[in-house]
Scaffold this active site. Structure first.
Site, PDB file in Angstrom:
ATOM      1  N   HIS A 198       0.895  -1.306   0.091  1.00 38.88           N
ATOM      2  CA  HIS A 198      -0.078  -0.074  -0.135  1.00 38.88           C
ATOM      3  C   HIS A 198       0.989   1.278   0.058  1.00 38.88           C
ATOM      4  O   HIS A 198       1.011   1.956  -1.030  1.00 38.88           O
ATOM      5  CB  HIS A 198      -0.863  -0.048   1.177  1.00 38.88           C
ATOM      6  N   HIS A 246      -2.244   0.763   8.101  1.00 37.20           N
ATOM      7  CA  HIS A 246      -3.539   0.681   7.475  1.00 37.20           C
ATOM      8  C   HIS A 246      -4.083  -0.730   7.624  1.00 37.20           C
ATOM      9  O   HIS A 246      -5.364  -0.993   6.954  1.00 37.20           O
ATOM     10  CB  HIS A 246      -3.875   1.226   6.293  1.00 37.20           C
TER      11      HIS A 246
END
Ligand code: FES
Length: 178
Positions: A109, A128
């Site tokens: 990510h 996250h």
């Protein structure tokens, strides 16, 4: 009203060529995008100038009991990776019971370092919470990432687990070998 004008107004202009899959690949080179596993082509070089991945011993096979994790770097010192010996055979595993795998530690990510959670047998990103499955070739289980973790290719050589390549693009790079 002429037939052509009428067709244009109705959005039926057939003179514009359709963008077929073949045409898309021809114009964008999309078919050439993929993971090199035995060597990579440096940007701006000819095919003859491909560079091979280093062959790097990581750990002795007999030091790896089930559940062991070994941090290392590959293919260079700026690329953290994690080797794991799972408790049973897994997708892409090497070793006597095909239980040894390794992945880039950088989340696909935004590049935070993932860590292994033995209680869930998953690799989890603390930023996250993207979660990857080391038993299924680093595939994404859930989270913000959209790609699996790049898999470090391994083989066993003289009782050593040896890294030989990377399948997938390491986060933040245009090419794995820089
Ligand atoms: S950096 Fe890993 S989930 Fe965002």
């Amino acid at each position: 009203m002429r037939k052509q004008e009428k067709a244009q107004r109705e959005g039926k202009n057939r003179s514009r060529p359709r963008l077929t899959r073949r045409r898309f690949i021809q114009t964008t080179g999309a078919a050439g995008v993929g993971a090199a596993t035995s060597g990579v082509l440096r940007p701006g070089t000819a095919a003859a100038e491909t560079v091979d991945y280093p062959v790097k011993p990581i750990v002795a096979l007999d030091e790896l009991s089930p559940g062991t994790t070994v941090p290392f770097t590959y293919p260079d010192d700026r690329s953290p990776a994690l080797l794991l010996r799972m408790t049973a055979g897994v997708v892409g595993g090497v070793g006597p019971d095909a239980s040894i795998v390794a992945f880039s530690s950088l989340c696909t990510h935004k590049g935070c370092p993932v860590s292994y959670k033995p209680e869930h047998r998953l690799l989890v990103c603390p930023c996250h919470w993207s979660t990857f499955d080391p038993e299924k070739a680093g595939s994404l289980v859930i989270g913000q990432a959209s790609q699996p973790l790049p898999r470090i290719e391994l083989r066993i050589e003289s009782n050593q687990v040896v890294a030989t390549g990377v399948a997938g693009l390491i986060y933040g790079r245009h090419t794995n070998l820089v």
